[in-house]
Structure formats: structure tokens, C-alpha cells
Design a protein around this motif. Structure first.
Motif, PDB file in Angstrom:
ATOM      1  N   VAL A 421       5.060  17.160 -15.205  1.00  0.00           N
ATOM      2  CA  VAL A 421       4.369  15.780 -14.870  1.00  0.00           C
ATOM      3  C   VAL A 421       5.229  14.773 -14.178  1.00  0.00           C
ATOM      4  O   VAL A 421       4.918  14.011 -13.311  1.00  0.00           O
ATOM      5  N   GLY A 422       6.458  14.807 -14.984  1.00  0.00           N
ATOM      6  CA  GLY A 422       7.638  13.878 -14.148  1.00  0.00           C
ATOM      7  C   GLY A 422       7.628  14.270 -12.680  1.00  0.00           C
ATOM      8  O   GLY A 422       7.955  13.136 -12.080  1.00  0.00           O
ATOM      9  N   GLY A 423       7.649  15.419 -12.318  1.00  0.00           N
ATOM     10  CA  GLY A 423       7.908  15.809 -10.882  1.00  0.00           C
ATOM     11  C   GLY A 423       6.969  15.074 -10.049  1.00  0.00           C
ATOM     12  O   GLY A 423       7.049  14.538  -8.893  1.00  0.00           O
ATOM     13  N   GLN A 424       5.469  15.162 -10.548  1.00  0.00           N
ATOM     14  CA  GLN A 424       4.406  14.546  -9.747  1.00  0.00           C
ATOM     15  C   GLN A 424       4.557  13.233  -9.891  1.00  0.00           C
ATOM     16  O   GLN A 424       4.134  12.670  -8.868  1.00  0.00           O
ATOM     17  N   VAL A 425       4.602  12.469 -10.854  1.00  0.00           N
ATOM     18  CA  VAL A 425       4.515  10.963 -11.136  1.00  0.00           C
ATOM     19  C   VAL A 425       5.763  10.415 -10.416  1.00  0.00           C
ATOM     20  O   VAL A 425       5.617   9.243  -9.833  1.00  0.00           O
ATOM     21  N   ALA A 426       6.816  11.264 -10.193  1.00  0.00           N
ATOM     22  CA  ALA A 426       7.919  10.854  -9.404  1.00  0.00           C
ATOM     23  C   ALA A 426       7.466  10.461  -7.979  1.00  0.00           C
ATOM     24  O   ALA A 426       8.345   9.451  -7.174  1.00  0.00           O
ATOM     25  N   ARG A 427       6.672  11.074  -7.614  1.00  0.00           N
ATOM     26  CA  ARG A 427       6.040  10.571  -6.205  1.00  0.00           C
ATOM     27  C   ARG A 427       5.647   9.084  -5.795  1.00  0.00           C
ATOM     28  O   ARG A 427       5.805   8.571  -4.915  1.00  0.00           O
ATOM     29  N   LEU A 428       5.523   8.726  -7.146  1.00  0.00           N
ATOM     30  CA  LEU A 428       4.936   7.174  -7.057  1.00  0.00           C
ATOM     31  C   LEU A 428       6.340   6.216  -7.121  1.00  0.00           C
ATOM     32  O   LEU A 428       6.150   4.803  -7.050  1.00  0.00           O
ATOM     33  N   SER A 429       7.653   6.626  -7.290  1.00  0.00           N
ATOM     34  CA  SER A 429       8.885   5.966  -7.465  1.00  0.00           C
ATOM     35  C   SER A 429       9.097   5.429  -5.886  1.00  0.00           C
ATOM     36  O   SER A 429      10.237   4.807  -6.081  1.00  0.00           O
ATOM     37  N   ASP A 430       8.424   5.723  -5.041  1.00  0.00           N
ATOM     38  CA  ASP A 430       8.975   5.420  -3.609  1.00  0.00           C
ATOM     39  C   ASP A 430      10.413   5.653  -3.221  1.00  0.00           C
ATOM     40  O   ASP A 430      11.356   4.775  -3.126  1.00  0.00           O
ATOM     41  N   GLY A 431      10.963   6.835  -3.522  1.00  0.00           N
ATOM     42  CA  GLY A 431      12.237   7.309  -3.383  1.00  0.00           C
ATOM     43  C   GLY A 431      13.314   6.969  -4.508  1.00  0.00           C
ATOM     44  O   GLY A 431      14.243   6.721  -4.176  1.00  0.00           O
ATOM     45  N   GLY A 432      12.602   6.506  -5.574  1.00  0.00           N
ATOM     46  CA  GLY A 432      13.590   6.120  -6.799  1.00  0.00           C
ATOM     47  C   GLY A 432      13.809   4.805  -6.646  1.00  0.00           C
ATOM     48  O   GLY A 432      14.820   3.957  -7.455  1.00  0.00           O
ATOM     49  N   SER A 433      13.091   3.782  -5.761  1.00  0.00           N
ATOM     50  CA  SER A 433      13.325   2.264  -5.694  1.00  0.00           C
ATOM     51  C   SER A 433      12.142   1.437  -6.302  1.00  0.00           C
ATOM     52  O   SER A 433      12.337   0.234  -6.172  1.00  0.00           O
ATOM     53  N   SER A 434      11.154   1.816  -6.933  1.00  0.00           N
ATOM     54  CA  SER A 434       9.966   1.366  -7.183  1.00  0.00           C
ATOM     55  C   SER A 434      10.370   0.681  -8.733  1.00  0.00           C
ATOM     56  O   SER A 434      10.382   1.407  -9.612  1.00  0.00           O
ATOM     57  N   PRO A 435      10.298  -0.538  -8.739  1.00  0.00           N
ATOM     58  CA  PRO A 435      10.841  -1.082 -10.072  1.00  0.00           C
ATOM     59  C   PRO A 435       9.455  -1.075 -11.134  1.00  0.00           C
ATOM     60  O   PRO A 435       9.445  -0.783 -12.220  1.00  0.00           O
ATOM     61  N   ALA A 436       8.143  -1.111 -10.449  1.00  0.00           N
ATOM     62  CA  ALA A 436       6.893  -1.167 -11.336  1.00  0.00           C
ATOM     63  C   ALA A 436       7.059   0.249 -11.851  1.00  0.00           C
ATOM     64  O   ALA A 436       6.252   0.619 -12.872  1.00  0.00           O
ATOM     65  N   TYR A 437       7.320   1.387 -11.010  1.00  0.00           N
ATOM     66  CA  TYR A 437       7.082   2.651 -11.584  1.00  0.00           C
ATOM     67  C   TYR A 437       8.068   2.798 -12.900  1.00  0.00           C
ATOM     68  O   TYR A 437       7.608   3.338 -13.600  1.00  0.00           O
TER      69      TYR A 437
END
Length: 486
Positions: A421-437
Motif C-alpha cells: 500500500v505504501g508503494g502505491q500511495v507513494a505515487r502521490l508524493s511527487d517524487g518525495g517532495s509533496s508536503p501535503a502527502y
């Protein structure tokens, strides 16, 4: 020491895997997008721990834990050799598949043998023993110092080759030191009857045939893509433990009422652990990418490899594991397992709140101090020591008599669910740069931890942990009558 070398190969390879997958082909990588690379690494981690369930079953019913660990180590070494061959994506995915299969045989069974060494000890001493074992694991997890440096500075494939050499050392260590186990795990606990063996072979054949049919159908439809495969495996990682818990609790396995009650409590601990690992194991994906793109890694004019940031956690483990082991012994039964899990979740959540602040500071292309990652890994490490070795211990205590090594495999399914699940939701992190994520992920983990705090007393009563706990051995039987509790 066998586990040290297995973890050397595992964490060394994992430290550079996401970077290798997302690096341009001209730079020696596979050229995947960062989102797809994060999903592949997450699903790979998930499959490693999902394979612990059949690996535990094979040890219980066919191979015995001792032989399962040896076969698994050899298969893992073959997987790293495949990764080391610079011959395209086919060898990469073959290597990952071999490591998944081998770790599924090794990981649950070596842990269950540790549990057998403490089968007549009280719960606090078992927790302390697993904490020391866990410290040994993290000695091997320092491998990014070697594998990461060679992989990023010289060649990714050279890094994978060094991981293979590390696993070779593990095989030699295991064979040379096996006599110290005094016969533990030499034979399967419940060997298959001839009829059961026939049914098992038919089930495996049916599963392989179904998989082949899915591939044949998906190919012409154009949905046989890497992203689709990661989604499918994520669904599989969630469905398998759901079905297994239904099988254990709903089937007729001769479980006592106490064993069933303890398994229901274990289900809640399992879900809490899955949330923790969803946060924690993003060290290999979003946090590694953040270290590579948004963190100032310069020390005295020298830029360290970004993979080295993954050494922060095992260094903290080595420093704090003995202290936490001593703390559990000192506290005894005053702090129960559900409270330890709740503390872990809150700390994991707060670590991602800190990451949200770091990502905000890095907005616009700025680079932040490595101290942000040090603080994040410190919180996650304390949380890990509250949950992971304690989870191993409580699994051996709550395992029903009919499920020995298999229950250790069930514990690793929590990691599988969290990682997939973490691997899929990490798609929302914008390359690890999204504060909201980071903020929303952290807030969710904190909320789950607070809910677990509220229900901890009730769960502990059902477990009969503390004054009522008789401290059980791995086979599920209670302590013999007349044996002192401490």
C-alpha cells in the motif's frame, strides 16, 4: 550472524534499487519514472514478506526450518547474481523474483528458531532476546556504506554483486555454526501425509495454471504493463492475509477458545503494524529520493552518496536496541504489547509530520540539512524498537498450537500489506517532495495510534497479558504446571 549477512545483502541492494530503477538508461539504470520505481520497490518489499507465509508452511510441513533457511539463502544468492548481470530488465526482474522466494524461506524460519531458544522464558525476557537478535539484524543493515557507495559511485551492478558475496558469507556462516542450534528446526513440525502432499501439488499446479491464463488474457488486451502488475500484486498482498485470518478463525483447527480470542487480538495488532510499515519502509523510496534531490549531503566539501542516509536507522538501532531490551525487562508486564504498538504508530506519524516541514523548506529547489532526515529516522527507530522485535515476540506467544512457523509468516504479512500500500500511495508524493502527502500520511498514523491507546487495556485483558499471562512457547502450549512465572 547468518541473519547479519542476509540483511547485508537485502538492505545493501535495497538502498540503491529505487535509484537504479529511476536512473536514466545512459546512467546505468532502467529509466522508470520515480512513481513507478517507488511502486516496484514497494511491491517487491511486499512480496518478500508475503512469501514468508508459504515459506513458513513449507518449513512446518515439508522441509523443516533448518533446511528451509539453507535453501532460501542459496536462492537469495542466486537472485543477487542475476541482478549483477548487466543484461537488461529481464535479469533484474528475475533476480528480484529469486530474492522474494529465497527470503520467504529464510526470514520466518530463522526467527521462529530464535523463538524456540526462549520457549521456557517469560514474556519480558523473550522480548529482550528478540531485541538483541534485532540489533544483530541491523549490523547487516549497515551495508549501504559498502553496497551503496560502490553502486552509486562505480556501477549499480557492482553493488548488486557485492550483495551476492555477502549472501555467500551468510551461507558459509549458517553451515559452519549450525551445531549451536542443538537440533532446533531439524525436522518439520507437522509433516505432510501422502494424501496431503498430493492435494498440495494439485493446488500449486492450479495456481500456476491460473496465473498463466491471466497473463495470456492480459497480453492481447494491452493491460500487461508494469504499473498494472504492481497494482495486481498490491491487491494480492491485501487479499492473502484477509483470507488467511478468515481461514484460521473460521476453520476447524481444534483451536481452544483462548487461542481464538488471542488471534482476534492479534488481528488488531496486525493492522496496526501494517500502518506502521506503510510509513517506515518508505525509507527505500520517498525518503531516499528526497535525500538524493532535496537534501544537502555535503560534508567538509565531500558529497556522500544519498544511499548512505539509509544507514542512519540501523546505527540508531545498534545504539538503542540494548537500552530498549533492558527497558522491557525493567518494566516487566507494566507496559503491554498494545501500548508499545500505539507508541510506535504515533512516533511514525510524527516522523512524517517532520518530513512535511522538511519538504516545505525544500520547496522551489532548495536543499535542506541532513539533520531533518536524522530526526525523522530517530523517531522511526524508537517506534521500530517498540513494535518490530515486540511483534516477533508476541507472535511466538500468541501462535496457536496448529500454526508454528506459519504464524511467523503471518506476522511478516503485516509488512507485506504496509509495503504494498505504501508503494502505491507513494505515487502521490511527487517524487518525495509533496508536503501535503507527508502531512496526511503522518496524521493518519497518529490517529490509528491514539485509537489503539484507547483500546489497549481491553486488548490486554483478552490476551491475558501481564498478571494473567502464562507465557507460552512457540508451539502454543501453556507453561507447565508448577513452573514459576518469574
Amino acid at each position: 550472524m547468518t541473519e547479519v549477512w542476509e540483511r547485508f545483502s537485502f538492505y545493501g541492494m535495497r538502498a540503491i534499487l529505487a535509484l537504479f530503477l529511476s536512473a536514466a538508461v545512459i546512467d546505468g539504470g532502467l529509466g522508470l519514472s520515480t512513481g513507478t520505481a517507488a511502486a516496484v520497490v514497494g511491491v517487491y518489499n511486499a512480496m518478500v514478506y508475503l512469501a514468508a507465509l508459504p515459506g513458513g508452511w513449507l518449513a512446518d510441513r515439508v522441509l523443516g526450518p533448518r533446511r528451509a533457511v539453507l535453501v532460501g539463502a542459496l536462492v537469495i544468492m542466486s537472485g543477487h547474481i542475476s541482478l549483477a548481470i548487466p543484461a537488461g530488465a529481464g535479469f533484474v526482474y528475475l533476480g528480484l523474483a529469486l530474492i522474494v522466494c529465497g527470503t520467504g524461506l529464510l526470514k520466518p524460519n530463522i526467527s521462529s528458531m530464535v523463538g524456540h531458544l526462549y520457549e521456557h522464558s517469560d514474556a519480558a525476557r523473550r522480548d529482550a532476546g528478540f531485541s538483541l537478535f534485532y540489533m544483530g539484524i541491523n549490523l547487516g543493515a549497515l551495508s549501504p556504506f559498502v553496497v551503496g557507495a560502490l553502486g552509486q559511485k562505480v556501477s549499480y551492478h557492482l553493488g548488486f554483486a557485492v550483495a551476492a558475496v555477502g549472501m555467500l558469507f551468510g551461507v558459509v556462516q549458517y553451515v559452519a555454526g549450525g551445531r549451536g542450534l542443538r537440533g532446533i528446526g531439524a525436522r518439520p513440525a507437522h509433516p505432510l501425509t501422502p494424501a496431503e502432499r498430493t492435494r498440495a501439488l494439485k493446488a500449486v499446479g492450479a495456481a500456476l495454471a491460473t496465473l498463466a491464463l491471466l497473463v495470456l488474457v492480459a497480453g492481447p488486451l494491452g493491460v500487461l504493463t508494469l504499473d498494472a502488475a504492481t497494482v495486481f500484486l498490491t491487491v494480492l498482498a491485501v487479499v492473502v492475509p484477509a483470507c488467511y485470518f478468515a481461514y484460521i478463525l473460521g476453520g476447524d483447527h481444534g483451536l481452544t477458545e483462548l487461542e481464538k480470542a488471542r488471534m482476534r487480538v492479534y488481528l488488531w495488532l496486525f493492522l496496526a503494524a501494517a500502518v506502521f510499515w506503510m510509513i517506515f519502509d518508505q525509507a527505500a523510496t520517498t525518503l531516499t529520493i528526497f535525500a538524493a534531490t532535496s537534501t544537502d549531503l555535503t560534508v567538509a566539501g565531500w558529497a556522500m552518496p544519498s544511499s548512505w542516509t539509509q544507514n542512519i536507522n540501523p546505527i540508531f538501532i545498534i545504539l538503542f536496541a540494548p537500552l530498549m531490551a533492558a527497558l522491557w525487562v525493567r518494566l516487566g508486564d507494566r507496559v503491554g504489547t498494545p501500548v508499545k504498538f500505539a507508541i510506535a504508530l504515533v512516533l511514525a506519524g510524527l516522523s512524517f509530520v517532520a518530513m512535511a516541514l522538511a519538504a516545505t523548506a525544500a520547496a522551489g529547489g532548495a536543499k535542506v540539512s541532513i539533520l531533518w532526515l536524522v530526526a525523522v529516522y530517530l523517531m522511526q527507530t524508537i517506534g521500530e524498537l517498540c513494535l518490530s522485535p515486540v511483534g516477533l515476540s508476541v507472535t511466538t506467544r500468541l501462535a496457536p498450537a496448529a500454526f508454528g512457523s506459519q504464524m511467523m509468516g503471518v506476522w511478516f504479512l503485516a509488512v507485506s500489506v504496509g509495503d504494498s500500500v505504501g508503494g502505491q500511495v507513494a505515487r502521490l508524493s511527487d517524487g518525495g517532495s509533496s508536503p501535503a502527502y507527508y502531512l496526511w500520511s503522518g496524521a493518519f498514523a497518529v490517529l490509528v495510534g491514539l485509537v489503539l491507546f484507547l483500546f489497549a487495556p481491553r486488548l490486554r485483558r483478552i490476551m491475558r497479558e501481564g498478571a494473567l499471562d502464562t507465557s507460552r512457547n512457540l508451539s502454543g502450549s501453556d507453561r507447565p504446571p508448577g513452573t514459576p512465572l518469574s
